[in-house]
Write a protein that holds these residues in place. Structure first.
Motif, PDB file in Angstrom:
ATOM      1  N   GLU A 291      45.777   6.374 -16.953  1.00 32.56           N
ATOM      2  CA  GLU A 291      45.727   5.016 -16.977  1.00 32.56           C
ATOM      3  C   GLU A 291      45.437   4.501 -17.585  1.00 32.56           C
ATOM      4  O   GLU A 291      45.200   3.916 -18.852  1.00 32.56           O
ATOM      5  CB  GLU A 291      44.465   4.266 -15.524  1.00 32.56           C
ATOM      6  CG  GLU A 291      44.718   5.086 -13.946  1.00 32.56           C
ATOM      7  CD  GLU A 291      43.258   5.292 -13.145  1.00 32.56           C
ATOM      8  OE1 GLU A 291      43.623   5.206 -12.296  1.00 32.56           O
ATOM      9  OE2 GLU A 291      42.467   4.768 -14.045  1.00 32.56           O
ATOM     10  N   GLN A 292      46.068   3.088 -17.767  1.00 31.98           N
ATOM     11  CA  GLN A 292      45.845   2.093 -18.653  1.00 31.98           C
ATOM     12  C   GLN A 292      45.285   0.467 -18.194  1.00 31.98           C
ATOM     13  O   GLN A 292      46.345   0.638 -17.007  1.00 31.98           O
ATOM     14  CB  GLN A 292      46.810   2.054 -20.018  1.00 31.98           C
ATOM     15  CG  GLN A 292      48.169   1.726 -19.585  1.00 31.98           C
ATOM     16  CD  GLN A 292      49.379   1.083 -20.280  1.00 31.98           C
ATOM     17  OE1 GLN A 292      47.971   1.552 -21.018  1.00 31.98           O
ATOM     18  NE2 GLN A 292      50.912   1.890 -20.211  1.00 31.98           N
ATOM     19  N   ASP A 293      44.573  -0.676 -18.997  1.00 28.05           N
ATOM     20  CA  ASP A 293      44.810  -1.536 -18.199  1.00 28.05           C
ATOM     21  C   ASP A 293      45.878  -2.151 -17.725  1.00 28.05           C
ATOM     22  O   ASP A 293      46.911  -2.148 -19.045  1.00 28.05           O
ATOM     23  CB  ASP A 293      44.282  -1.937 -19.066  1.00 28.05           C
ATOM     24  CG  ASP A 293      42.250  -1.431 -19.173  1.00 28.05           C
ATOM     25  OD1 ASP A 293      41.759  -1.550 -17.935  1.00 28.05           O
ATOM     26  OD2 ASP A 293      42.125  -2.637 -19.862  1.00 28.05           O
ATOM     27  N   ASP A 294      45.917  -3.424 -17.314  1.00 25.33           N
ATOM     28  CA  ASP A 294      47.110  -3.969 -17.073  1.00 25.33           C
ATOM     29  C   ASP A 294      48.924  -3.271 -16.564  1.00 25.33           C
ATOM     30  O   ASP A 294      49.933  -3.722 -16.843  1.00 25.33           O
ATOM     31  CB  ASP A 294      47.454  -4.697 -18.615  1.00 25.33           C
ATOM     32  CG  ASP A 294      46.336  -5.842 -18.108  1.00 25.33           C
ATOM     33  OD1 ASP A 294      45.612  -6.138 -17.573  1.00 25.33           O
ATOM     34  OD2 ASP A 294      46.393  -6.090 -19.831  1.00 25.33           O
ATOM     35  N   CYS A 295      47.951  -1.974 -15.763  1.00 21.14           N
ATOM     36  CA  CYS A 295      49.575  -1.410 -15.297  1.00 21.14           C
ATOM     37  C   CYS A 295      49.328  -1.735 -13.546  1.00 21.14           C
ATOM     38  O   CYS A 295      48.608  -1.022 -13.568  1.00 21.14           O
ATOM     39  CB  CYS A 295      49.162   0.422 -15.586  1.00 21.14           C
ATOM     40  SG  CYS A 295      50.261   1.568 -14.845  1.00 21.14           S
ATOM     41  N   PRO A 296      50.839  -1.603 -12.794  1.00 20.01           N
ATOM     42  CA  PRO A 296      50.812  -2.403 -12.224  1.00 20.01           C
ATOM     43  C   PRO A 296      50.996  -1.241 -11.482  1.00 20.01           C
ATOM     44  O   PRO A 296      50.042  -1.140  -9.857  1.00 20.01           O
ATOM     45  CB  PRO A 296      51.869  -3.308 -11.452  1.00 20.01           C
ATOM     46  CG  PRO A 296      52.899  -3.376 -13.077  1.00 20.01           C
ATOM     47  CD  PRO A 296      51.831  -2.790 -14.290  1.00 20.01           C
ATOM     48  N   TYR A 297      51.489   0.135 -11.261  1.00 26.28           N
ATOM     49  CA  TYR A 297      50.972   1.037 -10.530  1.00 26.28           C
ATOM     50  C   TYR A 297      49.867   1.243 -10.451  1.00 26.28           C
ATOM     51  O   TYR A 297      49.887   2.278  -9.500  1.00 26.28           O
ATOM     52  CB  TYR A 297      52.518   1.787 -11.023  1.00 26.28           C
ATOM     53  CG  TYR A 297      53.798   0.986 -11.466  1.00 26.28           C
ATOM     54  CD1 TYR A 297      54.360   0.892  -9.626  1.00 26.28           C
ATOM     55  CD2 TYR A 297      54.532   0.729 -12.222  1.00 26.28           C
ATOM     56  CE1 TYR A 297      55.267   0.226  -9.739  1.00 26.28           C
ATOM     57  CE2 TYR A 297      56.341   0.075 -11.488  1.00 26.28           C
ATOM     58  CZ  TYR A 297      56.250   0.358 -11.305  1.00 26.28           C
ATOM     59  OH  TYR A 297      57.696  -0.571 -10.081  1.00 26.28           O
ATOM     60  N   CYS A 298      49.371   1.684 -11.610  1.00 28.93           N
ATOM     61  CA  CYS A 298      48.125   2.417 -12.209  1.00 28.93           C
ATOM     62  C   CYS A 298      47.423   1.701 -10.565  1.00 28.93           C
ATOM     63  O   CYS A 298      46.580   1.652  -9.583  1.00 28.93           O
ATOM     64  CB  CYS A 298      47.215   1.736 -13.147  1.00 28.93           C
ATOM     65  SG  CYS A 298      48.354   3.270 -14.272  1.00 28.93           S
ATOM     66  N   GLU A 299      47.266   0.443 -10.894  1.00 35.05           N
ATOM     67  CA  GLU A 299      46.295  -1.003  -9.495  1.00 35.05           C
ATOM     68  C   GLU A 299      47.231  -0.913  -8.470  1.00 35.05           C
ATOM     69  O   GLU A 299      46.433  -0.638  -7.739  1.00 35.05           O
ATOM     70  CB  GLU A 299      46.718  -2.266  -9.968  1.00 35.05           C
ATOM     71  CG  GLU A 299      46.327  -2.701 -11.462  1.00 35.05           C
ATOM     72  CD  GLU A 299      46.713  -4.284 -11.791  1.00 35.05           C
ATOM     73  OE1 GLU A 299      47.140  -4.524 -11.031  1.00 35.05           O
ATOM     74  OE2 GLU A 299      46.955  -4.751 -12.921  1.00 35.05           O
ATOM     75  N   ARG A 300      48.102  -0.018  -8.339  1.00 33.67           N
ATOM     76  CA  ARG A 300      48.610   0.400  -6.563  1.00 33.67           C
ATOM     77  C   ARG A 300      48.050   1.047  -6.274  1.00 33.67           C
ATOM     78  O   ARG A 300      47.628   1.549  -5.317  1.00 33.67           O
ATOM     79  CB  ARG A 300      50.374   0.001  -6.733  1.00 33.67           C
ATOM     80  CG  ARG A 300      50.647  -1.465  -6.456  1.00 33.67           C
ATOM     81  CD  ARG A 300      52.042  -1.090  -6.364  1.00 33.67           C
ATOM     82  NE  ARG A 300      52.773  -0.218  -5.037  1.00 33.67           N
ATOM     83  CZ  ARG A 300      54.072   0.017  -5.236  1.00 33.67           C
ATOM     84  NH1 ARG A 300      54.538   0.020  -6.224  1.00 33.67           N
ATOM     85  NH2 ARG A 300      54.170   0.890  -3.805  1.00 33.67           N
ATOM     86  N   PHE A 301      48.026   2.448  -7.092  1.00 34.63           N
ATOM     87  CA  PHE A 301      47.122   3.659  -6.807  1.00 34.63           C
ATOM     88  C   PHE A 301      45.713   3.218  -6.474  1.00 34.63           C
ATOM     89  O   PHE A 301      45.493   3.823  -5.539  1.00 34.63           O
ATOM     90  CB  PHE A 301      47.573   5.036  -8.070  1.00 34.63           C
ATOM     91  CG  PHE A 301      46.530   6.121  -7.953  1.00 34.63           C
ATOM     92  CD1 PHE A 301      47.282   7.099  -6.443  1.00 34.63           C
ATOM     93  CD2 PHE A 301      45.540   6.080  -8.493  1.00 34.63           C
ATOM     94  CE1 PHE A 301      46.482   8.031  -6.428  1.00 34.63           C
ATOM     95  CE2 PHE A 301      44.816   7.524  -8.386  1.00 34.63           C
ATOM     96  CZ  PHE A 301      44.912   8.241  -7.440  1.00 34.63           C
TER      97      PHE A 301
END
Length: 133
Positions: free
Chosen positions: A41-51
């Protein structure tokens, strides 16, 4: 002579230790097999946030989570030495199924909660196909 009705705690003590041993073996089974699901993951990744919103909180409670515990790694941190045999991810999120430090399969991107579970099950099936003999 002691009977079960006279000292039940003393009679059941050996069984208690067997239960503790049994459940500790079961709980450690996924870790003992060396199976993990890495999520890069990385910060500011909208798909990471959704996961992290849709899947991550429930994941450890699922059969998939017990089979392949989740380990979250930051894309911008040094790659862990225990995964020296695994090619690092370039995109986030990337899910890498690992057995004993070796990549079994990978999924790049988060396709949403319904497709994620389907694709994860396909990845986990490859564990059976690649079982060492």
């Amino acid at each position: 002579m002691h009977t079960l009705t006279q000292q039940p705690a003393a009679c059941l003590r050996p069984l208690r230790y067997l239960f503790i041993l049994f459940f500790s073996v079961i709980a450690g089974n996924a870790t003992a097999t060396g199976v993990e699901l890495l999520v890069i993951e990385q910060d500011d990744c909208p798909y990471c946030e959704r996961f992290n919103r849709d899947i991550a909180p429930a994941y450890p409670k699922t059969s998939e989570g017990r089979q392949a515990p989740l380990r979250q790694l930051d894309l911008h941190r040094p790659w862990p030495t225990e995964y020296a045999n695994v090619t690092p991810a370039n995109f986030t999120p990337t899910f890498i199924l690992i057995r004993d430090g070796t990549e079994v399969d990978r999924l790049t991107g988060y396709p949403g909660d319904n497709y994620f579970w389907f694709l994860l099950r396909e990845m986990l099936e490859k564990l059976q196909e690649s079982t060492p003999e």
